[in-house]
Design a protein around this motif. Structure first.
Motif, mmCIF file in Angstrom:
data_model
loop_
_atom_site.group_PDB
_atom_site.id
_atom_site.type_symbol
_atom_site.label_atom_id
_atom_site.label_comp_id
_atom_site.label_asym_id
_atom_site.label_seq_id
_atom_site.Cartn_x
_atom_site.Cartn_y
_atom_site.Cartn_z
ATOM 1 N N VAL B 55 10.322 -4.349 10.328
ATOM 2 C CA VAL B 55 9.550 -4.006 9.303
ATOM 3 C C VAL B 55 8.091 -3.628 9.446
ATOM 4 O O VAL B 55 7.326 -2.292 9.507
ATOM 5 C CB VAL B 55 10.215 -3.911 7.881
ATOM 6 N N ILE B 58 7.149 -0.883 12.854
ATOM 7 C CA ILE B 58 7.506 0.465 11.914
ATOM 8 C C ILE B 58 6.676 1.140 11.222
ATOM 9 O O ILE B 58 5.750 1.915 11.239
ATOM 10 C CB ILE B 58 8.770 0.575 11.328
ATOM 11 N N ALA B 59 6.428 -0.163 10.164
ATOM 12 C CA ALA B 59 5.327 0.090 9.072
ATOM 13 C C ALA B 59 3.713 0.386 9.909
ATOM 14 O O ALA B 59 2.975 1.112 9.449
ATOM 15 C CB ALA B 59 5.396 -1.013 8.313
ATOM 16 N N VAL B 138 9.606 3.651 7.533
ATOM 17 C CA VAL B 138 10.428 2.787 6.640
ATOM 18 C C VAL B 138 11.815 3.124 6.713
ATOM 19 O O VAL B 138 13.291 2.474 6.613
ATOM 20 C CB VAL B 138 9.529 1.857 5.965
ATOM 21 N N THR B 142 15.174 2.083 8.166
ATOM 22 C CA THR B 142 15.637 1.054 7.856
ATOM 23 C C THR B 142 16.801 1.301 7.033
ATOM 24 O O THR B 142 17.613 0.323 6.909
ATOM 25 C CB THR B 142 15.048 -0.210 7.935
ATOM 26 N N VAL B 146 11.406 0.738 -0.176
ATOM 27 C CA VAL B 146 10.396 0.204 -0.135
ATOM 28 C C VAL B 146 9.710 0.539 -1.434
ATOM 29 O O VAL B 146 9.963 1.238 -1.940
ATOM 30 C CB VAL B 146 9.297 1.009 1.185
#
Lengths: 114, 171
Positions: B55, B58-59, B138, B142, B146
């Motif tokens: 995560v 990706i962020a 995200v 995924t 969020v």
């Protein structure tokens, strides 16, 4: 955030404002640039503020008032379609030189300049 | 970064994407109502676990996609990143999660970012853009919901002030 992604909204606003009568271009303007940042790109001349969406334009005909009204109406339509309740702000950043000259000429011929 | 991050997030969040952050202020917790929309991570045939590092990467990449982000990480982390980038054999992707802190739960994630922006642009605009893109990427990659993206602007880069290494400006 409403229905539309901010990038999609900003592009729609830019397209509507750019297509309005008398708009020569959208510009970032002086000062803090009015842009909407999206991944890998920036949409120039559109700033999505908290309470208002502002559009920064260069105008190519005078008088200004009908042009500005047209831009505001076009952008308001886009926002309304997106379910966005923000106000519309139109900022005239510049007027094309030829428009000013021809308006002055009309004035010299006794026509009306506003 | 605690106080600054909170203020910045509150200020920037109120201008656009704040609703998501306010819906679950206590970080990753078991959601009650949103089971249907993001439930694919835990099915009756098993669970999918996504590591924090995934995560975070990706962020970090999502934040760097925004042109207004010059670099990421606090001062020390950026210096270390520079040194690390000089070491042969170091991979570029290892710096992707620099400046990113995440908490990942079963179905939700919270993200904290340290960013450096360029001088002369609206920080509110940059943080709005970063927040929207991080949430989109995200959630899209995924399936995690969020709940918040807290952004701390640690520094501002003035062009010509100093020549930092170019490693992390754009991926």
């Amino acid at each position: 955030m409403t229905v539309l992604d901010r990038g999609v909204l900003a592009r729609a606003v830019a397209a509507a404002a750019g297509a309005a009568q008398g708009v020569a271009a959208l510009v970032p303007g002086g000062g803090v640039p009015a842009v909407t940042q999206v991944p890998g790109d920036a949409i120039v001349g559109v700033a999505l503020g908290g309470s208002a969406v502002s559009v920064h334009v260069v105008i190519d005909r005078l008088p200004l008032e009908p042009v500005v009204t047209g831009v505001a109406a076009a952008v308001a339509t886009v926002l309304a379609d997106a379910g966005d309740e923000r106000r519309v702000e139109v900022v005239v950043e510049d007027v094309v030189d030829e428009a000013v000259e021809s308006a002055l000429r009309r004035g010299a011929d006794g026509g009306e300049v506003r | 970064m605690a106080a600054d991050a909170g203020n910045e997030a509150a200020r920037a969040g109120s201008t656009g994407t704040g609703e998501r952050g306010q819906s679950a202020p206590n970080g990753p917790s078991r959601p009650v109502g949103s089971a249907g929309t993001h439930a694919s991570l835990s099915s009756e045939h098993g669970q999918t676990r996504i590591a924090d590092g995934v995560v975070a990467k990706i962020a970090g990449m999502a934040a760097r996609e925004i042109p207004g982000v010059y670099s990421m990480g606090t001062g020390l982390a950026r210096r270390m990143g520079q040194i690390r980038s000089l070491v042969p054999g170091g991979t570029d992707t290892s710096s992707a999660s620099q400046g990113v802190g995440v908490e990942v739960g079963e179905r939700e994630a919270a993200v904290d970012l340290d960013v450096v922006t360029w001088y002369g642009q609206s920080i509110v605009e940059v943080s709005d853009a970063v927040r929207a893109n991080v949430i989109q990427r995200v959630e899209g990659m995924t399936g995690l919901h969020v709940v918040e993206v807290n952004i701390s602007v640690d520094d501002i880069y003035v062009e010509g002030e100093e020549s930092e290494s170019k490693e992390s400006r754009v991926q």
